[in-house]
Design a protein around this motif. Sequence first.
Motif, PDB file in Angstrom:
ATOM      1  N   THR A  44       0.770  -1.142   0.054  1.00 12.37           N
ATOM      2  CA  THR A  44       0.083  -0.041   0.003  1.00 12.37           C
ATOM      3  C   THR A  44       1.002   1.524  -0.074  1.00 12.37           C
ATOM      4  N   ALA A  45       0.335   2.307  -0.067  1.00 16.54           N
ATOM      5  CA  ALA A  45       1.067   3.720  -0.343  1.00 16.54           C
ATOM      6  C   ALA A  45       1.501   4.128   1.036  1.00 16.54           C
ATOM      7  N   ASP A  46       0.808   3.594   2.084  1.00 18.68           N
ATOM      8  CA  ASP A  46       1.223   3.800   3.456  1.00 18.68           C
ATOM      9  C   ASP A  46       2.049   2.998   4.054  1.00 18.68           C
ATOM     10  N   GLY A  47       2.876   1.962   3.229  1.00 19.58           N
ATOM     11  CA  GLY A  47       3.950   1.164   3.721  1.00 19.58           C
ATOM     12  C   GLY A  47       3.469  -0.200   4.230  1.00 19.58           C
ATOM     13  N   ARG A  48       2.153  -0.241   4.376  1.00 16.67           N
ATOM     14  CA  ARG A  48       1.758  -1.914   4.597  1.00 16.67           C
ATOM     15  C   ARG A  48       1.927  -2.757   3.517  1.00 16.67           C
ATOM     16  N   ALA A  49       2.236  -4.353   3.810  1.00 15.25           N
ATOM     17  CA  ALA A  49       2.316  -5.263   2.762  1.00 15.25           C
ATOM     18  C   ALA A  49       1.632  -6.412   3.228  1.00 15.25           C
ATOM     19  N   TYR A  50       1.221  -7.434   2.422  1.00 12.11           N
ATOM     20  CA  TYR A  50       0.777  -8.412   2.317  1.00 12.11           C
ATOM     21  C   TYR A  50       1.347  -9.521   1.271  1.00 12.11           C
ATOM     22  N   ALA A  51       1.609 -10.683   1.578  1.00  6.15           N
ATOM     23  CA  ALA A  51       2.128 -11.502   0.823  1.00  6.15           C
ATOM     24  C   ALA A  51       1.715 -12.897   1.103  1.00  6.15           C
ATOM     25  N   ALA A  52       1.606 -13.845   0.244  1.00  5.48           N
ATOM     26  CA  ALA A  52       0.872 -15.203   0.490  1.00  5.48           C
ATOM     27  C   ALA A  52       1.220 -15.967  -0.732  1.00  5.48           C
TER      28      ALA A  52
END
Length: 398
Positions: A44-52
Amino acid sequence: MKIFVVNAGSSSLKYQLIDMENEKVLAKGLCERIGVSGAISHKTADGRAYAAETPMPTHSEAFEAVVYALTKSEAKVIDSFDEISAIGHRIVQGGSVFPNSCLVTPEVIDKIEELGALAPLHNPAHVLAIRACIKTFGDKIPQVVVFDTSFHQTMPPKAYMYPLPYEYYEKYGVRKYGAHGTSHRFVSDRVAALENKPKKDIKIITCHLGNGCSITAVKDGVCADTSMGFTPLDGFMMGTRSGTLDPSALTYIAEKEHLSPEDVNTVCNKKSGMLGISGVSNDNRDICAAAEAGNKRAQLAIEMQRYEILKFVGSYIAAMNGVDAIAFTGGIGENDPDLRKYVCDNLTFVGVDIDEDKNKLRGEEVKISTPKSRVNVYVIPTNEELAIARDTLAIISK
């Protein structure tokens, strides 16, 4: 208003969600290994991440993973896809059928599929993605297709025709179509904005330089010529592509090596260019490092590519009877000061003069020419996703 931009490959799916109120990217990500195993990386633009890692036998499952990432994961940015106004798809090949972006209809999908013969690595994957979108979201979200070839449809016949028997054009549509058109359009529009002049009043040369490369001449506000041709193989040497060469060299090699047409196509598209000459890599960074370490073949690859780029730029200056602005973009164009310096230092005959310090900047928008330069030279990071989003918004707003 939010636009979801899709760039689908045969086993991958890149995406961005863009808020068109301020043209800011809310989130972007990549699904890869579609049809093999499946994995998604999302930021996301605010630095959050998700990976799977999740099974993706088809593009439909990839879109389901994207929906989860955008709406339910720890890196969610929307509550529901109902917040998305439209979906914009990048399409590599539109032939001469699609001079402009358009809404997706069953007829449009069929035509894109028919044009798959001109872009067998791309168009079939685009069709899979469009149909997967329809399966996932139904027809409640409008979809728009934006073609890499559309910007080049303004070329005159003298620029797009090949000197082959005319019947092959009539029967099979064999002609120059170009590629990277969305990037060339975005960058040339940006040049006009920076010049504070109508685009039709500026002669512009845009250099999109990455693993795939093309150069376009823009005159009277439209594409006058471009280096890529019937396919993205044409033009000058690229990461793994040969670019233009004598066809007789290929028939000679095919005879000596007992190669089929498919074999020849593989050699030219995947084993040639910077990789073929250097023997090191198709990545410009690896080749430059090898050259600095004394690798003669890597040095030769760099010299060959830069020389060919210079020749195309010079030929387009002649074809347009001058040039007002030159822009470098793409991974190499934005990040290789030495390449830019080589090209510009060999254009002093038309009055190009660059600021050595500004030219050292990488990956950011900057005017690198000096006040005394008769030609303005820019580095402009391309943004094809934003161009697609803008087209999509314009079409659904009609």
